[in-house]
Design an enzyme around this catalytic site. Sequence first.
Site, PDB file in Angstrom:
ATOM      1  N   TYR A 175     -32.406   8.940 -43.973  1.00  0.00           N
ATOM      2  CA  TYR A 175     -33.123   7.680 -43.757  1.00  0.00           C
ATOM      3  C   TYR A 175     -33.083   7.320 -42.278  1.00  0.00           C
ATOM      4  O   TYR A 175     -32.604   6.260 -41.880  1.00  0.00           O
ATOM      5  CB  TYR A 175     -32.489   6.589 -44.625  1.00  0.00           C
ATOM      6  CG  TYR A 175     -33.289   5.308 -44.745  1.00  0.00           C
ATOM      7  CD1 TYR A 175     -34.669   5.287 -44.630  1.00  0.00           C
ATOM      8  CD2 TYR A 175     -32.638   4.108 -45.003  1.00  0.00           C
ATOM      9  CE1 TYR A 175     -35.387   4.113 -44.751  1.00  0.00           C
ATOM     10  CE2 TYR A 175     -33.344   2.917 -45.126  1.00  0.00           C
ATOM     11  CZ  TYR A 175     -34.718   2.935 -45.003  1.00  0.00           C
ATOM     12  OH  TYR A 175     -35.423   1.757 -45.126  1.00  0.00           O
ATOM     13  N   CYS A 188     -44.229   2.131 -38.720  1.00  0.00           N
ATOM     14  CA  CYS A 188     -44.953   3.322 -38.273  1.00  0.00           C
ATOM     15  C   CYS A 188     -45.801   3.032 -37.030  1.00  0.00           C
ATOM     16  O   CYS A 188     -45.712   3.741 -36.024  1.00  0.00           O
ATOM     17  CB  CYS A 188     -45.832   3.843 -39.413  1.00  0.00           C
ATOM     18  SG  CYS A 188     -46.802   5.309 -38.995  1.00  0.00           S
TER      19      CYS A 188
END
Length: 410
Positions: free
Chosen positions: A146, A370
């Site tokens: 992660y 993102c």
Amino acid sequence: MALIDLFFERAFKRGTLSVTYADGTTKSFGTADPEFPNVAIRFTTKSVPGQILRDPALGVAEAFMHGRVVIERGDIMQLLSLASKNNRWEDATGALDPGLAARAVVGVKRKLDQFNRARAARANVKHHYDIGNALYDLFLDADRQYSCAYFVDPGESLEQAQLDKKAHIAAKLALKPGMRVLDIGCGWGGMALYLHKTYGVDVVGITLSDEQIATAKQRAADAGVSDHVKFQLIDYREMTGTFDRIVSVGMFEHVGPPQYRTFFRKCRELLNEDGVMLLHTIGRAGGAGVTDEFTAKYIFPGGYIPALSEITKGYEGLRYYMTDVEVLRLHYGYTLQHWYDRAVANREKIIAMYDEVFYNMWIFYLAGSCVSFLYGGMVNYQLQFARNRDALPITRDYMGEEERRIAAKV
């Protein structure tokens, strides 16, 4: 409506945004461009424009979460990409920044939130990581990495990029069999298990997440390496002993600026005389900033993304060297695109586990993160430290050579 129209006119120049207001009025902003998305949204209540003007990121996020902003053409990734690509960090337009007064108020609140004493740190970690391992299985790779992957080729799979990330970090640690390694913020144990398997080192991984520690211990037991790879539910400030190497991936974002000096002092204390540390963290490309309200409220309470100058202030004067710095610019953007696509593909499962508001929140978080790496001011730093000037080779050649060696063995 005049103010929100002005805001959209400033924010969207290339690509098009079509907005249908609650009264049925539709307006279009920007100019069609094949390199930019073409998005249409609808406001279901009259309150949405005010929310967006007060704080664009939080206003859009909460309106999207609760269905007050409906995306009728495109998706949330395209909407946020359109906004961010029109306002790239290096272009410094500032069209999407909240007002100066709002930033000042939020800044004071965030400084208090980021003090992160041990009890608060535990609560903050549980808020994000103890929400069910099943969620993470729906969008992470099988090793549950992660954190930012390392893309040797932007087109490679997430699984390969995460494996390459572990090799990239391991090479910088200059490991030898039998060394003792501390993994601060070990997650579900993937890095610790990789280092032991690849180098025969003994690893102690620490985390504040109950679910992560249970999984990590089980993984070590299943692999038959519990004598060499151990995991503890403990705050880094409470650790004792000495280690040849320290690795910390994706944990420093939870430390908080008031604790940077404490973190680096403790790491120096835990390293032996020839010890080396590799710190992998999200960072700001510019100067000090403020955690946005959406992230602080819903995703990472107490979290903060540091500027390199802030990290430097944390270790200056403690008499150990920053021996290497690498800036990964687009890698996390590529990583998050994979996570977003996988989360969207599992929409029904996530809604069944939680609800649609949670699903909307989660994909907003992944999409917003993102675009912050693809177009905003976020990067990843890999920082190497050593207590002794002679602890590592004097050129960087050993890193690439070792990375290629261990990658070839996989």
